[in-house]
Design a protein around this motif. Structure first.
Motif, short mmCIF file in Angstrom:
data_model
loop_
_atom_site.label_atom_id
_atom_site.label_comp_id
_atom_site.label_asym_id
_atom_site.label_seq_id
_atom_site.Cartn_x
_atom_site.Cartn_y
_atom_site.Cartn_z
N PHE A 316 0.83 -1.19 0.00
CA PHE A 316 0.00 0.00 0.00
C PHE A 316 0.87 1.25 0.00
O PHE A 316 2.07 1.18 0.25
CB PHE A 316 -0.96 0.01 1.19
N ALA A 317 0.22 2.36 -0.32
CA ALA A 317 0.89 3.66 -0.30
C ALA A 317 0.44 4.39 0.96
O ALA A 317 -0.74 4.35 1.31
CB ALA A 317 0.52 4.47 -1.54
N ALA A 318 1.36 5.04 1.64
CA ALA A 318 1.01 5.71 2.89
C ALA A 318 1.87 6.94 3.10
O ALA A 318 3.02 6.99 2.67
CB ALA A 318 1.19 4.75 4.07
N ASP A 319 1.29 7.92 3.76
CA ASP A 319 2.06 9.05 4.25
C ASP A 319 2.74 8.59 5.54
O ASP A 319 2.08 8.09 6.43
CB ASP A 319 1.15 10.24 4.55
N VAL A 320 4.03 8.79 5.60
CA VAL A 320 4.79 8.30 6.76
C VAL A 320 5.48 9.48 7.44
O VAL A 320 6.16 10.27 6.78
CB VAL A 320 5.83 7.25 6.31
N LEU A 321 5.24 9.60 8.73
CA LEU A 321 5.96 10.59 9.54
C LEU A 321 7.08 9.85 10.26
O LEU A 321 6.82 8.97 11.08
CB LEU A 321 5.01 11.24 10.55
#
Lengths: 616, 304
Positions: A316-321
């Protein structure tokens, strides 16, 4: 009265010294939460540590760690609790220092409203923008822009309006439902718990009135039923229940449920609690479900509404902090927790890094602590999830270092990558196969990458002429041509270059679907974006052709006079001069246009296409 | 159903959150324990544990660190509660401290707390091999607690390092630990003192009678009333115990727990009185005043 009282969780954020802790101290004080003995202790503390001179330093109430009091800064989130007759509040006071952004995110993850403090004497700072973007990313939809220290600028209405307008412009793309700007002085108490006589020009509510009234209901109960199984309760032979908290939706005895991962179905037999069985349970309730059928369910599984299954995918694609001390490295394995499931995950690629002060996307190879990036992840087992924007509880995950067990990242899922898992793409009878068969050809994207002046368009033009003459259906996408239309809003910064290539790739993909042979001529200087194109398309449909001429040759050719302008400093971010070109490491074809004529190069391409059965 | 209607939405939310945390701790750790200190917060915690695992029983024992200086009524309440609920109760006292005659009166509260509470707790956790301990601490009690995570990681030796706390997002608790490390878990983190009493009233939870006002023998010390619970409390010159209507907001070792004068003999009266109160509950705890940041230091050393 008490029965109707609900809860508002909010955070305060902003830059160092904007007055966050002072504001909370003021709220607590004016709401009568600060007890007399605490107040006395605070007076003593104020004299010892204070940065405020004689006045009571409310910040010392919250900066509870020794290191914080010694340095006069907030390091970690402090949670404080207060209530008015109509609402209970949990406020997370979060650090302003950039190095503690991860603690700020901790506070933001459970909040539904953010107070962004801005020092009126300084205006918007990079940290105000950074925090706003993190709040937006973490799903906060309600913002109070508290423009503080108004007393220091003589309660200047024009200055207030200007800062508020600047913020609204900046925040327009952040997806906030509402932004309420307030002129305040936390230290003096203006517009905090009553309207200030010093701002007669201000017609809005004071802060506490707004906090009491603002509607932040996310209405999780109206979303599809999601029940992450936390624990299988088997006290004896006769009882087998699945304990957990409803992440969203509602469930009634008799309702059909489905195990998200496998699609196995059953019905809810009982909703068990210590207070007796319930006819129905809603989001947020901790219950134990028993089912009509024996299906294999374990901790970490998710029970869902059969009519609204979540995505299940292992990529999956995710915004990662990123929160780890060590940078995030694509290819390294981490432990991933989503809901109650743990698995091993790897960041397969870092698509780009978000420049949080400008909201620009930039090419990057790794994420440092406090960086935010869009990543592709791949897991050992398939996971069931919803996009974070639709469901915070089922769309968030953390990454944990396998060796130190440090929590190194927070992730917000955008979408699955396994194409078949979730895409409800409209299916047309005349599909790409039908079209390409009717044309008698195999679609392919020929991607010409190289410096300006290396000969990309010239060679592509020759190749297209030959293919067209042979009856092939082709289309040429050219960087310059696209920039005159579809991409005329983009410049040449790294972020815009990334977006330019993304759009070109999507257009190429449509043309491939239409059965065409597509020739793309783009400088496309970053490896990551060319790799993105390769991943965007089915295997074998992307041919990377490096059109390689030495920079000196390109400068000497300078067909558009651009190198001359760039060298004169008239064109910023010019590839090869002031912006990098990352040459392909393993291109499918390598054309040395310094050594061969354009015609010879075109013939090399055609030969390769004949080898693939694409050209005749 | 009736249970849900008893609770305000606010309390129902707190209850559900705490149940989720209790279940998480029980699932994620090899050998958890519930630290039972007999006070009102422990009573609520225990009540929630009973609810969380219903129809089963909590899959962990209770542990009480007995300094030998608790109120007698606390000890009898503790034993009656464990018996009534049929739960395993472990009681640990620091035998070495006892042999050294460490006590809250002549040793001073700081040393007493260090030896008989902090060290005793570490001994008990190590002896039984507990890798997770539930506690009833709340963030509104004290400012270093306000900074603590719900799942609070402890390094080897039970050390709390406040600057290295794990970020805690949503309820995605990082429960991973190595051997020798442990977790302190605080299901009541988000509760306030008001919430605790409101919940006790709504759920009809038994608490130690010391919370209710009664005529008790007390002496005036450091601005508070200290109960003469047994003959071990040495009276100072000219000090004579007097009988006062008093109650306790917090309970601990009796020579360190200050009572307040009160006529509140029922839960509604306590709640009414508390809503009018202008002083914090920890004021009655002498150990918090040992020095600035004293709680943080104690917690770093392994205190709850």
């Amino acid at each position: 009265m008490a029965a109707k009282r609900d809860l508002l969780r909010f955070i305060t954020c902003g830059s160092v010294d904007d007055g966050k802790s002072t504001l909370i101290g003021r709220l607590l004080h004016d709401c009568g939460v600060i007890f007399e003995d605490t107040y006395t202790a605070l007076s003593a503390d104020s004299q010892r540590h204070s940065t405020t001179g004689d006045a009571m330093d409310f910040a010392l109430l919250l900066d509870g760690l020794e290191a914080e009091r010694q340095q006069g800064i907030t390091i970690d989130v402090a949670y404080r609790y207060f209530a008015t007759p109509c609402r209970s509040f949990i406020v997370a006071d979060t650090p302003g220092h950039e190095q503690y952004t991860r603690n700020m995110a901790t506070g933001a993850s459970t909040a539904s409203l953010a107070i962004i403090l801005v020092d009126a004497t300084k205006g918007l700072l990079p940290q105000s923008r950074r925090h706003s973007i993190i709040c937006s990313l973490l799903g906060i939809r309600h913002v109070v822009l508290a423009i503080n220290k108004m007393d220091l600028i003589g309660f200047d209405a024009a200055r207030f309006t200007a800062i508020a307008a600047e913020y609204r412009t900046f925040a327009a793309a952040l997806g906030f439902q509402d932004i309420t700007a307030l002129p305040i002085s936390a230290r003096q108490g203006d517009n905090i718990t009553s309207l200030s006589s010093k701002t007669p020009w201000y017609r809005g509510p004071f802060l506490l009135a707004h906090l009491e009234a603002v509607d932040v209901a996310a209405d999780d109960a109206a979303k599809p039923f999601r029940f992450p199984v936390q624990w299988v309760n088997r006290p004896d032979e006769d009882f087998r229940g699945f304990a957990g908290t409803l992440a969203s939706g509602r469930i009634a005895a008799g309702d059909a449920i489905m195990l998200a991962a496998t699609g196995a179905q059953s019905r809810v037999a009982r909703i068990v609690t210590a207070d007796g069985d319930l006819p129905e349970a809603v989001a947020g309730q901790a219950v134990t479900l028993t089912l009509a059928d024996e299906i294999d369910i374990a901790r970490g599984d998710m029970l869902v509404a059969p009519s609204a299954r979540p995505e299940t995918a292992d990529q999956f694609a995710a915004d990662v902090l990123w929160m780890g001390n060590e940078p995030m490295l694509p290819g390294r394995d981490y432990l991933l927790r989503i809901g109650h499931a743990w698995t091993t995950a790897r960041v397969t690629s870092l698509r780009h890094r978000l420049e949080v002060t400008t909201r620009e996307y930039q090419a990057a190879r790794q994420l440092e602590m406090n960086d935010i990036g869009l990543c592709h992840l791949s897991c050992l087992q398939p996971l069931s999830f919803d996009p974070y924007a639709k469901n915070r509880a089922t769309g968030a995950f953390i990454l944990v270092d396998r060796f130190t067990h440090e929590t190194v990242a927070a992730g917000m899922i955008r979408h699955g990558l396994r194409r078949a898992t979730n895409i409800h793409r409209a299916a047309f009878t005349v599909d790409r196969t039908a079209r390409s068969e009717s044309y008698g050809q195999r679609p392919i994207l020929l991607w010409f990458t190289g410096l300006s002046g290396s000969g990309k368009s010239t060679i592509a033009n020759l190749v297209e002429q030959a293919l067209f003459a042979a009856g092939r259906h082709c289309y040429s996408l050219d960087g310059d041509n696209l920039r005159l239309g579809l991409c005329n809003d983009l410049g040449f910064t790294p972020a815009d270059r990334v977006e330019n290539i993304r759009r070109a790739g999507e257009v190429a993909k449509l043309f491939l679907d239409a059965g065409l042979i597509v020739l793309g001529s783009f400088i496309s200087p970053f490896r990551a974006e060319r790799q993105m194109l390769r991943e965007l398309l089915p295997a074998g449909e992307f041919l990377e052709i490096h059109v390689d001429a030495p920079i000196e040759t390109c400068i000497a050719r300078d067909p558009k006079g651009l190198y001359a302008k760039a060298k004169a400093g008239l064109i910023p971010n010019f590839t090869g001069i002031s912006s990098p070109y990352e040459a392909p490491e393993n291109p499918d074809m390598h054309l040395k246009t310094g050594d061969f004529t354009a015609e010879e190069c075109a013939e090399q391409v055609l030969q390769a296409l004949r080898g693939k059965g694409i050209a005749c | 159903m009736a249970g849900l209607q008893r609770l305000t939405p606010h309390l129902a939310r707190l209850e559900a959150e705490a149940i989720g945390i209790l279940r998480e701790g029980a699932c994620a750790f090899r050998r958890p324990v519930l630290l039972y200190s007999i006070g009102k917060d422990s009573s609520v915690l225990l009540h929630l544990a009973l609810k969380a695992f219903f129809p089963g029983k909590p899959p962990f024992p209770l542990l009480h660190i007995d300094t030998t200086w608790k109120f007698r009524e606390m000890i009898s309440f503790r034993d009656a509660t464990a018996k009534r609920l049929g739960l395993e109760l472990l009681v640990h006292t620091n035998a070495e401290g006892l042999a050294r005659a460490i006590n809250p009166i002549t040793s001073g509260s700081a040393l007493h707390t260090q030896v008989m509470k902090t060290e005793a707790l570490r001994q008990a956790l190590d002896m039984h091999g507990f890798d997770a301990a539930f506690g009833g601490a709340r963030r509104d009690e004290e400012k270093s607690r306000a900074k603590e995570r719900i799942f609070s990681f402890r390094g080897p030796g039970h050390i709390w390092e406040p600057r290295l706390q794990r970020p805690e997002l949503l309820s995605l608790f990082n429960t991973r630990i190595h051997p020798g490390e442990s977790m302190r878990i605080f299901p009541l983190s988000n509760w306030t003192e008001f919430d605790v009493w409101d919940y006790i009233a709504a759920e009809n939870i038994p608490v130690v009678p010391l919370y209710f006002a009664a005529a008790r023998p007390v002496v005036r010390r450091s601005g508070g009333w200290i109960m003469v619970d047994d003959e071990r409390l040495p009276l100072e010159d000219g000090e004579t115990p007097e009988t006062k209507m008093v109650r306790f907001r917090t309970l601990g070792c009796y020579p360190l727990s200050g009572a307040i004068e009160s006529m509140a003999t029922t839960l509604p009266e306590i709640i009414t009185e508390m809503r009018a109160a202008r002083r914090s509950e920890r004021e009655g705890r002498l150990i918090d005043h040992d020095g600035e940041a004293s709680m943080e230091r104690k917690k770093r050393e392994g205190y709850f």
